[in-house]
Scaffold this motif. Structure first.
Motif, short mmCIF file in Angstrom:
data_model
loop_
_atom_site.label_atom_id
_atom_site.label_comp_id
_atom_site.label_asym_id
_atom_site.label_seq_id
_atom_site.Cartn_x
_atom_site.Cartn_y
_atom_site.Cartn_z
N MET A 69 0.84 -1.20 0.00
CA MET A 69 0.00 0.00 0.00
C MET A 69 0.87 1.25 0.00
O MET A 69 1.93 1.28 0.63
CB MET A 69 -0.88 0.00 1.26
N ARG A 70 0.43 2.26 -0.73
CA ARG A 70 1.14 3.54 -0.75
C ARG A 70 0.33 4.58 0.03
O ARG A 70 -0.90 4.52 0.05
CB ARG A 70 1.31 4.04 -2.19
N THR A 71 1.06 5.52 0.61
CA THR A 71 0.39 6.60 1.36
C THR A 71 0.83 7.95 0.81
O THR A 71 2.03 8.18 0.62
CB THR A 71 0.74 6.48 2.87
N VAL A 72 -0.13 8.79 0.53
CA VAL A 72 0.14 10.12 -0.04
C VAL A 72 -0.50 11.18 0.86
O VAL A 72 -1.71 11.14 1.11
CB VAL A 72 -0.46 10.25 -1.46
N ALA A 73 0.32 12.08 1.40
CA ALA A 73 -0.22 13.18 2.22
C ALA A 73 -0.31 14.44 1.38
O ALA A 73 0.58 14.71 0.56
CB ALA A 73 0.70 13.42 3.42
N VAL A 74 -1.37 15.19 1.58
CA VAL A 74 -1.52 16.48 0.89
C VAL A 74 -1.42 17.56 1.97
O VAL A 74 -2.24 17.59 2.89
CB VAL A 74 -2.86 16.55 0.13
N ILE A 75 -0.38 18.39 1.85
CA ILE A 75 -0.05 19.28 2.95
C ILE A 75 0.16 20.73 2.48
O ILE A 75 0.24 20.99 1.28
CB ILE A 75 1.23 18.80 3.70
N GLY A 76 0.30 21.62 3.44
CA GLY A 76 0.55 23.04 3.15
C GLY A 76 0.04 23.85 4.32
O GLY A 76 -1.10 23.67 4.73
N ARG A 77 0.89 24.74 4.84
CA ARG A 77 0.51 25.48 6.04
C ARG A 77 -0.42 26.66 5.74
O ARG A 77 -0.98 27.24 6.64
CB ARG A 77 1.75 25.98 6.78
N LYS A 78 -0.55 26.99 4.48
CA LYS A 78 -1.38 28.14 4.12
C LYS A 78 -2.82 27.68 3.91
O LYS A 78 -3.08 26.77 3.12
CB LYS A 78 -0.83 28.76 2.82
N GLY A 79 -3.75 28.32 4.61
CA GLY A 79 -5.16 27.97 4.45
C GLY A 79 -5.63 28.30 3.04
O GLY A 79 -5.21 29.30 2.46
N GLY A 80 -6.48 27.45 2.51
CA GLY A 80 -7.12 27.72 1.23
C GLY A 80 -6.24 27.54 0.00
O GLY A 80 -6.61 27.95 -1.10
#
Ligand code: ATP
Ligand code: MG
Length: 230
Positions: free
Chosen positions: A1-12
């Motif tokens: 299984m692969r895991t992908v995170a979608v991140i970013g400290r800026k809202g929106g």
């Protein structure tokens, strides 16, 4: 299984939009997909409420539960776990990054987004995990020429020492409209530019994490240069 995170400290910046589209992209490529919503706003779960057809399996979670969730997803023979993360909670972001095979840093081409990306990219580098920057909500190019704001953003992003996805996601109303019914722009007719753009991005990310080509997307054939805006 692969895991992908979608991140970013800026809202929106578009984390939920990209996470929902990628999760659907994996589903359309025949991958058994779990979308974990680690944001207390639960926007990713909200998106799929209106979806009638089969989509990703949805799980509401938080950073502290991610390890247990990943173990359960592996035991359930999922192919891919996509994690949508909240903007400001750095600890939650770090937990998602550490458990992921790929962290996608979603950034708009604005000064404030780019300066926030410096901090987020350093989390990825400090944790020594694979990362990829996705430039989102960029103004459209004109006859293949990038607007100066996009050129400058790409130059600034190259300083982050993370690869940049070769597909720039443009600001398009289609991305907002499809989420009302829990769909991906990939499910729009293939001749729409948004459908082609997201198809290219999902195919790239799928290859990046799985290495092998995915099954073809169940979409009508691309009509090439006659493409029009959705
Ligand atoms: N490529 C795009 N084109 C047009 N609108 C977009 C695009 N990407 C995101 N949006 C819009 O921008 C807004 C913010 O997007 P989204 O909720 O995905 O961001 P987010 O990073 O998840 O926000 P938050 O930090 O609150 O979790 C939404 O209204 C969404 O429809
Ligand atoms: Mg969000």
């Amino acid at each position: 299984m692969r895991t992908v995170a979608v991140i970013g400290r800026k809202g929106g910046s578009g984390k939920t939009t990209i996470a929902a589209h990628l999760a659907m992209g994996f589903v359309l490529r025949g991958r058994r997909t779990i979308l974990a919503d680690a944001d207390p706003q639960r926007s990713a779960i909200e998106v799929f409420k209106g979806r009638g057809e089969p989509g990703p399996e949805l799980i509401a979670t938080s950073g502290s539960k991610l390890f247990a969730l990943k173990t359960a997803a592996m035991n359930a023979a999922a192919d891919v776990l996509v994690i949508d993360t909240p903007a400001v909670l750095e600890d939650e972001t770090a937990k998602a990054v550490v458990l992921s095979d790929l962290s996608l840093l979603v950034v708009r081409p604005t000064f404030l987004d780019l300066s926030a990306a410096v901090r987020t990219s350093s989390i990825i580098r400090q944790l020594r995990r694979p990362g990829l920057v996705i430039l989102n909500q960029a103004p459209a190019s004109r006859e293949g020429v990038e607007p100066p704001i996009v050129k400058r953003a790409i130059e600034a992003l190259s300083l982050l020492r993370l690869p940049i996805a070769p597909v720039v996601v443009r600001a398009r109303a289609a991305y907002q409209i499809v989420l009302e019914s829990g769909r991906s722009v990939e499910e729009l007719p293939a001749e729409t530019i948004a459908a082609q753009e997201m198809k290219d991005l999902c195919a790239f990310v799928d290859r990046f994490v799985f290495g092998a080509p995915a099954k073809p997307v169940a979409q009508p054939k691309d009509e090439g240069p006659t493409a029009k805006e959705a």
